[in-house]
Scaffold this motif. Structure first.
Motif, short mmCIF file in Angstrom:
data_model
loop_
_atom_site.label_atom_id
_atom_site.label_comp_id
_atom_site.label_asym_id
_atom_site.label_seq_id
_atom_site.Cartn_x
_atom_site.Cartn_y
_atom_site.Cartn_z
N TYR A 19 0.85 -1.19 0.00
CA TYR A 19 0.00 0.00 0.00
C TYR A 19 0.89 1.25 0.00
CZ TYR A 19 -4.25 -2.66 0.67
OH TYR A 19 -5.31 -3.52 0.49
N TYR A 20 0.55 2.16 -0.91
CA TYR A 20 1.31 3.39 -1.07
C TYR A 20 0.44 4.60 -0.77
CZ TYR A 20 4.63 0.54 -3.71
OH TYR A 20 5.54 -0.43 -4.10
N CYS A 21 1.03 5.54 -0.09
CA CYS A 21 0.42 6.84 0.13
C CYS A 21 0.92 7.79 -0.96
CB CYS A 21 0.82 7.34 1.51
SG CYS A 21 0.31 9.01 1.91
N ALA A 22 0.05 8.68 -1.43
CA ALA A 22 0.44 9.61 -2.48
C ALA A 22 -0.19 10.98 -2.22
CB ALA A 22 0.00 9.09 -3.84
N ALA A 23 0.49 12.02 -2.69
CA ALA A 23 0.01 13.39 -2.54
C ALA A 23 -0.07 14.07 -3.90
CB ALA A 23 0.93 14.17 -1.60
N ARG A 24 -1.07 14.90 -4.04
CA ARG A 24 -1.31 15.54 -5.33
C ARG A 24 -1.47 17.05 -5.15
NH1 ARG A 24 -6.00 16.44 -8.64
NH2 ARG A 24 -5.38 16.35 -10.84
N ARG A 25 -0.79 17.82 -5.99
CA ARG A 25 -0.94 19.27 -5.95
C ARG A 25 -2.22 19.72 -6.66
NH1 ARG A 25 4.61 19.00 -7.54
NH2 ARG A 25 3.97 19.56 -9.65
N GLY A 26 -2.69 18.92 -7.60
CA GLY A 26 -3.86 19.28 -8.37
C GLY A 26 -5.08 19.49 -7.49
N THR A 27 -6.03 20.25 -8.03
CA THR A 27 -7.18 20.71 -7.26
C THR A 27 -8.19 19.61 -6.98
OG1 THR A 27 -6.96 22.89 -8.26
CG2 THR A 27 -9.02 22.41 -7.14
N PHE A 28 -8.39 18.70 -7.92
CA PHE A 28 -9.47 17.73 -7.82
C PHE A 28 -8.97 16.36 -7.37
CE2 PHE A 28 -12.40 20.67 -9.50
CZ PHE A 28 -11.76 21.34 -10.54
N LEU A 29 -9.89 15.60 -6.76
CA LEU A 29 -9.58 14.22 -6.44
C LEU A 29 -9.32 13.45 -7.73
CD1 LEU A 29 -12.28 13.52 -3.70
CD2 LEU A 29 -9.82 13.67 -3.34
N SER A 30 -8.41 12.51 -7.66
CA SER A 30 -8.09 11.73 -8.84
C SER A 30 -7.85 10.28 -8.45
CB SER A 30 -6.84 12.29 -9.53
OG SER A 30 -6.44 11.45 -10.59
N ILE A 31 -8.21 9.38 -9.37
CA ILE A 31 -7.95 7.96 -9.14
C ILE A 31 -6.76 7.49 -9.98
CG2 ILE A 31 -10.39 7.57 -8.61
CD1 ILE A 31 -10.60 6.17 -11.34
N ARG A 32 -6.14 8.40 -10.72
CA ARG A 32 -5.07 8.02 -11.64
C ARG A 32 -3.71 8.24 -10.99
NH1 ARG A 32 -6.44 10.99 -17.18
NH2 ARG A 32 -4.68 9.70 -17.85
N PRO A 33 -2.92 7.20 -10.85
CA PRO A 33 -1.63 7.35 -10.16
C PRO A 33 -0.70 8.35 -10.85
CG PRO A 33 -1.81 5.18 -11.19
CD PRO A 33 -3.16 5.80 -11.27
N GLU A 34 -0.79 8.48 -12.15
CA GLU A 34 0.10 9.40 -12.86
C GLU A 34 -0.20 10.86 -12.53
OE1 GLU A 34 -1.98 7.25 -14.22
OE2 GLU A 34 -3.03 8.07 -15.97
N GLU A 35 -1.33 11.13 -11.90
CA GLU A 35 -1.68 12.50 -11.54
C GLU A 35 -1.25 12.87 -10.13
OE1 GLU A 35 -5.82 13.02 -12.44
OE2 GLU A 35 -5.45 13.16 -14.59
N TYR A 36 -0.55 11.98 -9.46
CA TYR A 36 -0.02 12.26 -8.13
C TYR A 36 1.45 12.61 -8.24
CZ TYR A 36 -4.34 10.87 -5.90
OH TYR A 36 -5.64 10.81 -5.49
N ASP A 37 1.86 13.55 -7.38
CA ASP A 37 3.20 14.13 -7.51
C ASP A 37 4.22 13.52 -6.55
OD1 ASP A 37 1.07 16.77 -7.73
OD2 ASP A 37 2.47 16.38 -9.39
N TYR A 38 3.78 13.03 -5.44
CA TYR A 38 4.70 12.51 -4.42
C TYR A 38 4.19 11.16 -3.93
CZ TYR A 38 5.78 17.49 -4.41
OH TYR A 38 6.10 18.76 -4.79
N TRP A 39 5.14 10.29 -3.61
CA TRP A 39 4.82 8.92 -3.19
C TRP A 39 5.65 8.52 -1.99
CZ3 TRP A 39 1.04 5.94 -5.45
CH2 TRP A 39 0.49 6.44 -6.64
N GLY A 40 5.03 7.71 -1.13
CA GLY A 40 5.78 7.09 -0.06
C GLY A 40 6.45 5.81 -0.54
N GLN A 41 7.16 5.16 0.36
CA GLN A 41 7.91 3.95 0.01
C GLN A 41 7.04 2.71 -0.03
OE1 GLN A 41 11.27 3.83 -0.87
NE2 GLN A 41 10.90 6.03 -0.98
N GLY A 42 5.88 2.78 0.60
CA GLY A 42 4.98 1.64 0.61
C GLY A 42 5.09 0.83 1.89
N THR A 43 3.99 0.19 2.24
CA THR A 43 3.96 -0.69 3.40
C THR A 43 3.18 -1.96 3.04
OG1 THR A 43 3.40 -0.84 5.77
CG2 THR A 43 1.88 0.41 4.38
#
Length: 124
Positions: A94-118
Motif C-alpha cells: 500500500y502506497y500513500c500519495a500526494a497531489r498538488r492538483g485541485t481535484f480528487l483523482s484515481i489516476r496514479p500518474e496525476e499524483y506528484d509525491y509517493w511514499g515507500q509503501g507498506t
C-alpha cells in the motif's frame, strides 16, 4: 518537495482490521489531495481511496467501499486508511500519495509525491 512516510502495515487474518498512517512533511501547503494506492506483483498500481486535504471529501474504489475509510488530521499532516473486514485479495503493498492538483483523482500518474509503501498481508 514533500516527503511521505507510511506505517501500520502487517499480517492479519481475514476478517480482521488494520490502520495505515501516512505522515507528510516538507512543503505540505502545496498538497490539495491525498490518496492510497496498492500494488501486487505483475499488476498495475490500483487506486484505493482519496481525500481532499481542505474539504475532507472522499472517494473509494468499489472493491473497498463499506470496508475502508480514509481520513485526515490536518494538524498532524497525516492521512489514515482504516481497513476493516480484510480479505486475502486485499494483500498488497500500500502506497500513500500526494497531489498538488485541485481535484480528487484515481489516476496514479496525476499524483506528484509517493511514499515507500507498506506491506499488508491478509491470510485466509
Amino acid at each position: 518537495q514533500v516527503q511521505l512516510e507510511e506505517s501500520g502495515g502487517g499480517l492479519v487474518q481475514a476478517g480482521g482490521s488494520l490502520r495505515l498512517s501516512c505522515a507528510a512533511s516538507g512543503r505540505t501547503l502545496s498538497i490539495n489531495n491525498m490518496g492510497w494506492f496498492r500494488q501486487t506483483p505483475g499488476k498495475e498500481r490500483e487506486f484505493v481511496a482519496g481525500i481532499s486535504w481542505r474539504s475532507g471529501s472522499t472517494n473509494y474504489a468499489d472493491s473497498v467501499k463499506g470496508r475502508f475509510t480514509i481520513s485526515r488530521d490536518n494538524a498532524k499532516n497525516t492521512v489514515y486508511l482504516q481497513m476493516n473486514i480484510l480479505k486475502p485479495e486485499d494483500t498488497a503493498v500500500y502506497y500513500c500519495a500526494a497531489r498538488r492538483g485541485t481535484f480528487l483523482s484515481i489516476r496514479p500518474e496525476e499524483y506528484d509525491y509517493w511514499g515507500q509503501g507498506t506491506q499488508v498481508t491478509v491470510s485466509s
